[in-house]
Scaffold this motif. Sequence first.
Motif, PDB file in Angstrom:
ATOM      1  N   ALA A  34       0.819  -1.208   0.000  1.00 53.61           N
ATOM      2  CA  ALA A  34       0.000   0.000   0.000  1.00 53.61           C
ATOM      3  C   ALA A  34       0.858   1.264   0.000  1.00 53.61           C
ATOM      4  O   ALA A  34       0.471   2.293  -0.557  1.00 53.61           O
ATOM      5  N   TYR A  35       2.036   1.173   0.603  1.00 52.72           N
ATOM      6  CA  TYR A  35       2.931   2.335   0.644  1.00 52.72           C
ATOM      7  C   TYR A  35       3.307   2.757  -0.770  1.00 52.72           C
ATOM      8  O   TYR A  35       3.315   3.944  -1.106  1.00 52.72           O
ATOM      9  N   TRP A  36       3.601   1.782  -1.620  1.00 47.70           N
ATOM     10  CA  TRP A  36       4.037   2.080  -2.982  1.00 47.70           C
ATOM     11  C   TRP A  36       2.857   2.316  -3.908  1.00 47.70           C
ATOM     12  O   TRP A  36       2.982   3.045  -4.902  1.00 47.70           O
ATOM     13  N   ALA A  37       1.709   1.741  -3.605  1.00 43.83           N
ATOM     14  CA  ALA A  37       0.541   1.903  -4.469  1.00 43.83           C
ATOM     15  C   ALA A  37       0.076   3.359  -4.534  1.00 43.83           C
ATOM     16  O   ALA A  37      -0.539   3.781  -5.516  1.00 43.83           O
ATOM     17  N   VAL A  38       0.363   4.123  -3.477  1.00 42.90           N
ATOM     18  CA  VAL A  38      -0.060   5.533  -3.447  1.00 42.90           C
ATOM     19  C   VAL A  38       1.134   6.481  -3.487  1.00 42.90           C
ATOM     20  O   VAL A  38       1.005   7.662  -3.175  1.00 42.90           O
ATOM     21  N   SER A  39       2.283   5.973  -3.909  1.00 42.78           N
ATOM     22  CA  SER A  39       3.488   6.800  -3.878  1.00 42.78           C
ATOM     23  C   SER A  39       3.381   8.015  -4.792  1.00 42.78           C
ATOM     24  O   SER A  39       3.969   9.063  -4.522  1.00 42.78           O
ATOM     25  N   HIS A  40       2.607   7.891  -5.880  1.00 38.11           N
ATOM     26  CA  HIS A  40       2.524   8.977  -6.850  1.00 38.11           C
ATOM     27  C   HIS A  40       1.802  10.209  -6.304  1.00 38.11           C
ATOM     28  O   HIS A  40       1.912  11.290  -6.873  1.00 38.11           O
ATOM     29  N   LEU A  41       1.070  10.057  -5.197  1.00 40.42           N
ATOM     30  CA  LEU A  41       0.331  11.195  -4.654  1.00 40.42           C
ATOM     31  C   LEU A  41       0.632  11.445  -3.172  1.00 40.42           C
ATOM     32  O   LEU A  41      -0.152  12.061  -2.462  1.00 40.42           O
ATOM     33  N   ARG A  42       1.816  10.992  -2.722  1.00 41.64           N
ATOM     34  CA  ARG A  42       2.096  11.068  -1.295  1.00 41.64           C
ATOM     35  C   ARG A  42       2.127  12.498  -0.751  1.00 41.64           C
ATOM     36  O   ARG A  42       1.678  12.753   0.358  1.00 41.64           O
ATOM     37  N   VAL A  43       2.635  13.456  -1.531  1.00 38.52           N
ATOM     38  CA  VAL A  43       2.649  14.841  -1.046  1.00 38.52           C
ATOM     39  C   VAL A  43       1.222  15.325  -0.801  1.00 38.52           C
ATOM     40  O   VAL A  43       0.934  15.956   0.223  1.00 38.52           O
ATOM     41  N   SER A  44       0.311  15.015  -1.714  1.00 41.32           N
ATOM     42  CA  SER A  44      -1.095  15.391  -1.513  1.00 41.32           C
ATOM     43  C   SER A  44      -1.685  14.633  -0.329  1.00 41.32           C
ATOM     44  O   SER A  44      -2.506  15.173   0.423  1.00 41.32           O
ATOM     45  N   GLY A  45      -1.266  13.374  -0.157  1.00 40.00           N
ATOM     46  CA  GLY A  45      -1.750  12.596   0.984  1.00 40.00           C
ATOM     47  C   GLY A  45      -1.391  13.244   2.302  1.00 40.00           C
ATOM     48  O   GLY A  45      -2.194  13.273   3.245  1.00 40.00           O
ATOM     49  N   TYR A  46      -0.180  13.796   2.388  1.00 41.61           N
ATOM     50  CA  TYR A  46       0.205  14.508   3.603  1.00 41.61           C
ATOM     51  C   TYR A  46      -0.656  15.744   3.807  1.00 41.61           C
ATOM     52  O   TYR A  46      -1.035  16.068   4.941  1.00 41.61           O
ATOM     53  N   TYR A  47      -0.982  16.432   2.722  1.00 42.79           N
ATOM     54  CA  TYR A  47      -1.857  17.605   2.841  1.00 42.79           C
ATOM     55  C   TYR A  47      -3.236  17.196   3.364  1.00 42.79           C
ATOM     56  O   TYR A  47      -3.773  17.820   4.278  1.00 42.79           O
ATOM     57  N   TRP A  48      -3.823  16.134   2.793  1.00 49.36           N
ATOM     58  CA  TRP A  48      -5.142  15.687   3.262  1.00 49.36           C
ATOM     59  C   TRP A  48      -5.083  15.305   4.743  1.00 49.36           C
ATOM     60  O   TRP A  48      -5.974  15.654   5.521  1.00 49.36           O
ATOM     61  N   GLY A  49      -4.036  14.567   5.114  1.00 52.11           N
ATOM     62  CA  GLY A  49      -3.915  14.148   6.507  1.00 52.11           C
ATOM     63  C   GLY A  49      -3.748  15.320   7.454  1.00 52.11           C
ATOM     64  O   GLY A  49      -4.385  15.374   8.510  1.00 52.11           O
ATOM     65  N   LEU A  50      -2.890  16.271   7.091  1.00 57.85           N
ATOM     66  CA  LEU A  50      -2.674  17.453   7.933  1.00 57.85           C
ATOM     67  C   LEU A  50      -3.949  18.264   8.075  1.00 57.85           C
ATOM     68  O   LEU A  50      -4.287  18.750   9.167  1.00 57.85           O
ATOM     69  N   GLY A  65       8.174  17.822  11.325  1.00 57.41           N
ATOM     70  CA  GLY A  65       9.539  17.876  10.809  1.00 57.41           C
ATOM     71  C   GLY A  65       9.798  16.853   9.728  1.00 57.41           C
ATOM     72  O   GLY A  65      10.363  17.173   8.671  1.00 57.41           O
ATOM     73  N   SER A  66       9.398  15.613   9.955  1.00 56.96           N
ATOM     74  CA  SER A  66       9.651  14.564   8.963  1.00 56.96           C
ATOM     75  C   SER A  66       8.796  14.767   7.720  1.00 56.96           C
ATOM     76  O   SER A  66       9.217  14.441   6.601  1.00 56.96           O
ATOM     77  N   ILE A  67       7.600  15.324   7.890  1.00 60.51           N
ATOM     78  CA  ILE A  67       6.746  15.608   6.732  1.00 60.51           C
ATOM     79  C   ILE A  67       7.390  16.676   5.858  1.00 60.51           C
ATOM     80  O   ILE A  67       7.470  16.544   4.631  1.00 60.51           O
ATOM     81  N   LEU A  68       7.886  17.741   6.483  1.00 63.35           N
ATOM     82  CA  LEU A  68       8.559  18.790   5.717  1.00 63.35           C
ATOM     83  C   LEU A  68       9.794  18.253   5.004  1.00 63.35           C
ATOM     84  O   LEU A  68      10.063  18.607   3.852  1.00 63.35           O
ATOM     85  N   HIS A 101       3.369  23.391   3.690  1.00 64.10           N
ATOM     86  CA  HIS A 101       4.192  24.416   4.358  1.00 64.10           C
ATOM     87  C   HIS A 101       3.316  25.453   5.057  1.00 64.10           C
ATOM     88  O   HIS A 101       3.642  25.911   6.160  1.00 64.10           O
ATOM     89  N   ALA A 102       2.208  25.816   4.425  1.00 62.88           N
ATOM     90  CA  ALA A 102       1.309  26.806   5.026  1.00 62.88           C
ATOM     91  C   ALA A 102       0.686  26.265   6.313  1.00 62.88           C
ATOM     92  O   ALA A 102       0.621  26.966   7.335  1.00 62.88           O
ATOM     93  N   LEU A 103       0.230  25.018   6.279  1.00 62.61           N
ATOM     94  CA  LEU A 103      -0.393  24.413   7.458  1.00 62.61           C
ATOM     95  C   LEU A 103       0.582  24.303   8.626  1.00 62.61           C
ATOM     96  O   LEU A 103       0.205  24.479   9.786  1.00 62.61           O
ATOM     97  N   ILE A 104       1.829  24.019   8.310  1.00 63.89           N
ATOM     98  CA  ILE A 104       2.839  23.834   9.352  1.00 63.89           C
ATOM     99  C   ILE A 104       3.447  25.173   9.788  1.00 63.89           C
ATOM    100  O   ILE A 104       4.138  25.257  10.801  1.00 63.89           O
TER     101      ILE A 104
END
Length: 293
Positions: A34-50, A65-68, A101-104
């Motif tokens: 599952a980690y690799w299945a969504v790798s193409h949109l991981r930056v957006s995934g972090y935005y949704w989660g945040l 810190g690790s997200i940035l 970056h804005a959220l953080i």
Amino acid sequence: MAEGNGDKELQTLLREKHVKFIRQHDDKREDDFAYWAVSHLRVSGYYWGLCAMASLGALDDMPKGSILSFVRSCRHKSGGYGGSPGHDPHLLYTLSAVQVHALIGALEELDKESISKYVSGLQQADGSFFGDRWGEVDTRFSYIALNTLALLGRLDAVDMSKAVDFVLQCVNFDGAFGVVPGAESHAGQTFCCVGALAIAGKLDQIDVDLLGWWLAERQLPSGGLNGRPQKLPDVCYSWWVLSSLGMLDRLEWINKEKLISFILQCQDPDAGGIADRPDDRADVYHTFFGVAG
């Protein structure tokens, strides 16, 4: 989604379970498919989660810190960002990177000049925007480009008049908007076009009551909203439709109580998270849009 729990537990927002659900997704291991299945949109995934965690009052529970650090690793010398390290840059992930970056609270760490140059370089002669160097045109990219530049304080980097003209060419007889001129009306595209016009200060160019009617018609007997006629309801449209109605000052045109009930029924009472519709599998994307709705 687990069955047999009855409806009683699903009459309230299961905040703590949703917080745990989102936090666990950040712990996915690299040897997990599952980690690799969504790798193409991981930056957006972090935005949704945040965003979901911020809406739930738990933003500080995320490892900022690790997200940035991850988002920084997705930056290209062009100024754009890819969905994961080594992926091509795209407007979508560039906006997500800026939003993270804005959220953080780290906007000042960005190279605003290079990002602005990347975005403006994708605007075409007719005012539209390519999503990336491969040339796809979509009204999503008009909104994404303007949102990115607005967050950076650099709306002056593009031809705003042409950008607005292109978006207005995509309006249909029903007042809603499509992907390109002449394309079918869709709630997601409508949000993007209304959002772009709001950023440009041109909401007065919209037939508010006509579009408001079309958006209100997206509510089904279940209380949920769909993206276009004859489609099933989906929690994500709680955001796309409501945000559009909010910008048009027509939020009262839908039944709020029925929509809330629909969203709550899409929760997983055991593992947490929100799905697209009742009894489907929860994911971070729909959890964010359900909570935001």
